[in-house]
Each structure stands twice: as structure tokens, then as C-alpha cells.
Write an enzyme that holds these catalytic residues in place. Structure first.
Site, short mmCIF file in Angstrom:
data_model
loop_
_atom_site.label_atom_id
_atom_site.label_comp_id
_atom_site.label_asym_id
_atom_site.label_seq_id
_atom_site.Cartn_x
_atom_site.Cartn_y
_atom_site.Cartn_z
N GLU A 18 -16.99 18.22 3.35
CA GLU A 18 -15.97 18.79 2.46
C GLU A 18 -16.41 18.70 0.99
O GLU A 18 -16.19 19.61 0.21
CB GLU A 18 -14.64 18.06 2.65
CG GLU A 18 -13.93 18.44 3.95
CD GLU A 18 -12.43 18.17 3.90
OE1 GLU A 18 -12.04 17.10 3.41
OE2 GLU A 18 -11.67 19.04 4.36
N ALA A 72 -4.93 10.95 7.96
CA ALA A 72 -3.67 10.99 7.23
C ALA A 72 -2.56 11.43 8.19
O ALA A 72 -1.43 10.92 8.14
CB ALA A 72 -3.79 11.97 6.08
N GLN A 73 -2.93 12.35 9.04
CA GLN A 73 -1.97 12.90 10.00
C GLN A 73 -1.31 11.79 10.85
O GLN A 73 -0.10 11.74 10.98
CB GLN A 73 -2.78 13.83 10.91
CG GLN A 73 -1.99 14.70 11.81
CD GLN A 73 -2.93 15.46 12.75
OE1 GLN A 73 -2.73 15.38 13.94
NE2 GLN A 73 -3.92 16.15 12.25
N LYS A 123 -1.40 -1.08 -5.95
CA LYS A 123 -2.19 -1.52 -7.11
C LYS A 123 -2.25 -0.48 -8.22
O LYS A 123 -2.84 -0.74 -9.26
CB LYS A 123 -3.57 -1.99 -6.70
CG LYS A 123 -4.48 -1.00 -6.05
CD LYS A 123 -5.80 -1.70 -5.76
CE LYS A 123 -6.70 -0.82 -4.92
NZ LYS A 123 -7.90 -1.51 -4.51
N GLY A 171 0.84 -1.20 0.00
CA GLY A 171 0.00 0.00 0.00
C GLY A 171 0.87 1.24 0.00
O GLY A 171 1.71 1.42 0.87
N ALA A 172 0.66 2.09 -1.02
CA ALA A 172 1.45 3.33 -1.11
C ALA A 172 0.57 4.55 -0.81
O ALA A 172 0.59 5.54 -1.51
CB ALA A 172 2.09 3.45 -2.49
#
Ligand SMILES: Cc1cc2nc3c(=O)[nH]c(=O)nc-3n(C[C@H](O)[C@H](O)[C@H](O)COP(=O)(O)OP(=O)(O)OC[C@H]3O[C@@H](n4cnc5c(N)ncnc54)[C@H](O)[C@@H]3O)c2cc1C
Length: 405
Positions: A170, A317-318, A38, A10-11
């Protein structure tokens, strides 16, 4: 001599940052580092709502992996992970199989529909570049069809967002920026377009400060967003959404239902036999799994309990980025026979955008921020991440500099 093999799957935020940090910590040839993803790009999940609304092209959000990863030090494999066998220390890919000495799981999240009929088939979700791009095209297709068809169908112009959490809010903010442009392009009166947020609980943005919630609702409401709270979605079809409110069943004709009310950790983790809670691995303080000392988990697949509240930290994400430093450090420590260090999450605050020039947030020392200041802060946070990942060059290429428009 056997070189330890570190495999990162996973990137996303956690995986790519771990890779970039590992490539800095080790000299060429000291270890074998393999990254599997992927797609051949990394994308910033936190920008996907902009791509979905069409206010930001997805090429700004995705970053080719070869641009930030040193291909002389890291072997990148473009493939999809199918399963992990932690006992045999193997990862099965669609086209390959890898053996590892250390594994970092960073497979992120996937949507969950809670079994609500029709969501899987008819609702859209903001999960990755492909799904965001599809939403953008679907919006355009419906606007284009509105005048093309003999009978005008308002379901084409009713955009329903299922879930008023961070993502839903958002996305609504971005849509408000996009609708005038779309309306002008397809000769549609702006007032005919509806953006409706359906939220099951009594308020949107649950968990946020009440003053910030009020600000967000007033700001979005004044720009035309409709809020229906205490409304639980019961069914979606190709042209309507059915919800229950105050014991009554109601319907909104809509061909665009965006499901933003449920995500869970990537199911591969649970299916591979790791002990999980709500689909996530409750990792030890050094971010390894309780059962396998050679497996680390980062990002949305990991659960970390906040000792202050005794609740898991929300997926972010943090946190994924913070974890990557500790994981890279600990892999090096283990290879060199040293002790691992403990992870401590630092909350640097949260900022939710409400369109281009508006946002709400809580930043350092629990300070509340609103309006354009919060919006500028959000863009600085976005640019800061790019700097960490790829330096000034990446900031200049992909960064956000539209601070005041
Ligand atoms: C619209 C939106 C806005 C958000 N805004 C914020 C925000 O403002 N601040 C914040 O902190 N958080 C935000 N989040 C949450 C944040 O994006 C996630 O917590 C974060 O992306 C998790 O990072 P991760 O490293 O676990 O995985 P991800 O970033 O989700 O990446 C997972 C990677 O794994 C790859 N992958 C998945 N399955 C496979 C497989 N089988 N084989 C190979 N590769 C695979 C994917 O392609 C992807 O590259 C937002 C989320 C969304 C959807």
C-alpha cells in the site's frame, strides 16, 4: 453506592469503538468510564501509509478524542500506560495509577525487527502519526539535498521497502502517486527515483489470491516499482541496506529504508504477566482473558482462532471494530448479572490500495475485485468506519470522496 469502573486503555479502533459503544449503552452516572491514550487523538492506522508518502495530510487521519467521545460520560486521561497488574486490578500510567472493575486492553501493535542489525536505528516504520510524519519529512529532506550537495548521491533517491506485505504494498502505491509531485518540486528527473520492495519469501502479499498478487505486481511494476523476492534483509546502515539472495550478499545504497516486515502485539501485555502466544492473549469466546474474568482484550493484542482454518485471524481493523460491540455488550451484561455473548468474526473481505485509483481485494462471497472498482470500495470502507465512529458529521469532515481521481 459503588459505581463499576470500566477502564479502556488505547484509543485505536478497538478501544475507541468500545468507548463510544459503552457511552451509548449506559446512562450518565450509571458507570464510571475512563479512557486512557498516549495522544489526545484517535488515528486511523489504515491510512498511515498515505500520510507517510505525503499524499494525505495527517490531520485527515487523526480525530481529536473529544470530538467523538462524550466527555460528560467518559473521563479521558492523556497518559501512557506503563504496566497492568491484573491481580490487584490496577493500571500503572506514567503519571497516575488507576483501579478498575473491568479493563479493556486495546494497545495495538508495535514493530519487531527480528534482531536484524541496524533496523532499529536506521530504518523507518509506519506505526503511528509521528512515525508517518517523519517519513514524509525525511523523503522531502533527501529530495531537497540531492541538488544541494556538490556530489549527487543516488542513495537519497532510492527508497527501499523491507517487506512486501499489505503495508509495504500500500505504501509503494502511494509513493508512486507522490513521486511526480516531489520530483517536480525539487527539480529531479523522475526516472532517477527508485522504489524497491525487498521481500524474503517467493512472493509479495503472501496469503492473497495468486491472481490478485499478479495484478498488484503488474500494476505497480508498470508504474516503476521494482520487486526483489527471496531476498532477506541482513543489515541496515544510514546509507545502505544489505540483503541476501541466492546465497549472495547484495547492497542497495539508500537513505530511506521503510521496515514493514514485522509487527507484534504491544509488549506491555506480555510484560504484565498475561499468558500470551506470539505476544497476544488468546481470548475466550466472549473476549475475556482465560485467567482474569474482568479483563477484555481487543484488536491486535488479542488472538482469535478461525475455526475453519485453525489459524489465528490476521490482525485487522475490521476484527477490532467487530470485537468492540461484543466487549461493550458483555461489560453491560456482567454489570447487570447477565450472561455474556460469544464473539464470531465475520470476514467482510480485504481490500489493499495500490495508489489513488487502483486496488485489489476480496469482498463478500469471496468475490475478487480489481482496479478502480476496488479503489472505490476501499474508500467506501474507510467512510463507513467514520460513520460508525462519529456519524455523518465525521464523514463529511474526514471522509474520502475522491472516488475517480
Ligand atoms: C499502513 C497500514 C495499513 C493497514 N491497512 C489495513 C486495512 O486496510 N484493513 C484492516 O482491517 N487492517 C489494516 N491494518 C491493520 C490495522 O490497522 C490494525 O490491525 C489495527 O489498527 C489494530 O487496532 P487496535 O485497536 O488493536 O490498535 P491500534 O489501532 O493500533 O491503536 C492502538 C492505540 O493504543 C495507543 N497506545 C499504544 N500504546 C500505548 C500506551 N503505552 N499507553 C497509552 N496508549 C497507548 C495508541 O496511541 C493507539 O491509539 C493496517 C495497518 C497498517 C500499519
Amino acid at each position: 453506592m459503588h459505581k463499576p469502573h470500566v477502564v479502556i486503555i488505547g484509543a485505536g479502533y478497538g478501544g475507541i469503538m468500545t468507548t463510544v459503544k459503552l457511552q451509548k449503552l449506559f446512562g450518565k452516572g450509571q458507570v464510571k468510564i475512563t479512557l486512557v491514550n498516549k495522544e489526545d487523538y484517535h488515528y486511523q492506522t489504515t491510512w498511515l501509509h498515505e500520510n507517510a508518502a505525503g499524499t494525505l495530510h495527517h490531520d485527515r487521519t487523526r480525530i481529536p478524542i473529544k470530538e467523538v467521545v462524550n466527555m460528560n460520560k467518559v473521563h479521558f486521561i492523556l497518559d501512557t500506560v506503563v504496566s497492568i497488574n491484573p491481580i490487584e486490578k490496577k493500571v500503572k500510567l506514567e503519571n497516575n495509577e488507576l483501579e478498575y472493575d473491568f479493563l479493556v486492553i486495546g494497545l495495538g501493535f508495535e514493530k519487531t525487527t527480528f534482531g536484524i542489525p541496524g533496523i532499529e536505528e536506521h530504518a523507518f516504520s509506519i506505526e503511528n502519526i509521528n512515525s508517518a510524519r517523519l517519513i514524509r519529512e525525511h523523503l522531502e529532506y533527501n529530495f531537497a539535498n540531492f541538488h544541494h550537495e556538490k556530489v549527487k548521491d543516488n542513495a537519497r533517491l532510492n527508497i527501499v521497502i523491507g517487506g512486501g506485505g499489505f503495508t509495504g504494498i500500500e505504501f509503494a502505491g502511494e509513493l508512486i502517486n507522490r513521486i511526480p509531485e516531489l520530483s517536480a518540486e525539487y527539480d529531479i528527473e523522475k526516472a532517477l527515483v527508485r522504489i524497491i520492495i525487498l521481500e524474503a519469501s517467493s512472493t509479495v502479499l503472501q496469503g492473497f489470491d495468486p491472481q490478485l498478487i499478479e495484478y498488484a505486481m503488474t500494476s505497480l511494476g508498470s508504474r516503476g516499482v521494482e520487486f526483489i523476492t527471496n531476498a532477506s534483509i541482513k543489515e541496515c546502515t544510514s546509507d545502505k541496506v544489505v540483503y541476501e539472495k541466492d546465497g549472495k550478499q547484495c547492497e542497495i545504497p539508500s537513505k530511506t529504508i521503510i521496515w514493514s516486515a514485522g509487527v507484534r502485539a504491544n509488549g506491555i501485555v506480555e510484560q504484565s504477566g498475561f499468558g500470551t502466544k506470539q505476544g497476544k492473549v488468546e481470548v475466550k469466546s466472549d473476549l475475556r482473558t482465560p485467567d482474569y474474568d474482568d479483563v477484555f482484550v481487543v484488536g491486535d493484542c488479542a488472538m482469535i482462532i478461525d475455526k475453519k482454518t485453525n489459524q489465528p485471524f490476521p490482525a485487522s481493523a475490521q476484527i477490532a471494530i467487530q470485537q468492540s460491540s461484543v466487549v461493550a455488550h458483555n461489560i453491560k451484561a456482567l454489570i447487570e448479572g447477565n450472561a455474556t455473548k460469544l464473539f464470531e468474526a465475520k470476514s467482510l473481505g480485504t481490500v489493499a490500495s495500490l495508489g489513488h485509483q487502483d486496488a485489489i481485494g476480496v469482498v463478500l462471497n469471496n468475490r475478487k475485485v480489481f482496479g478502480w472498482k476496488a479503489s472505490v470500495m476501499k474508500k467506501i470502507i474507510d467512510n463507513r468506519y467514520l460513520y460508525k465512529l462519529g456519524g455523518l458529521g465525521l464523514v463529511l469532515k474526514k471522509g474520502k470522496f475522491n472516488f475517480f481521481y
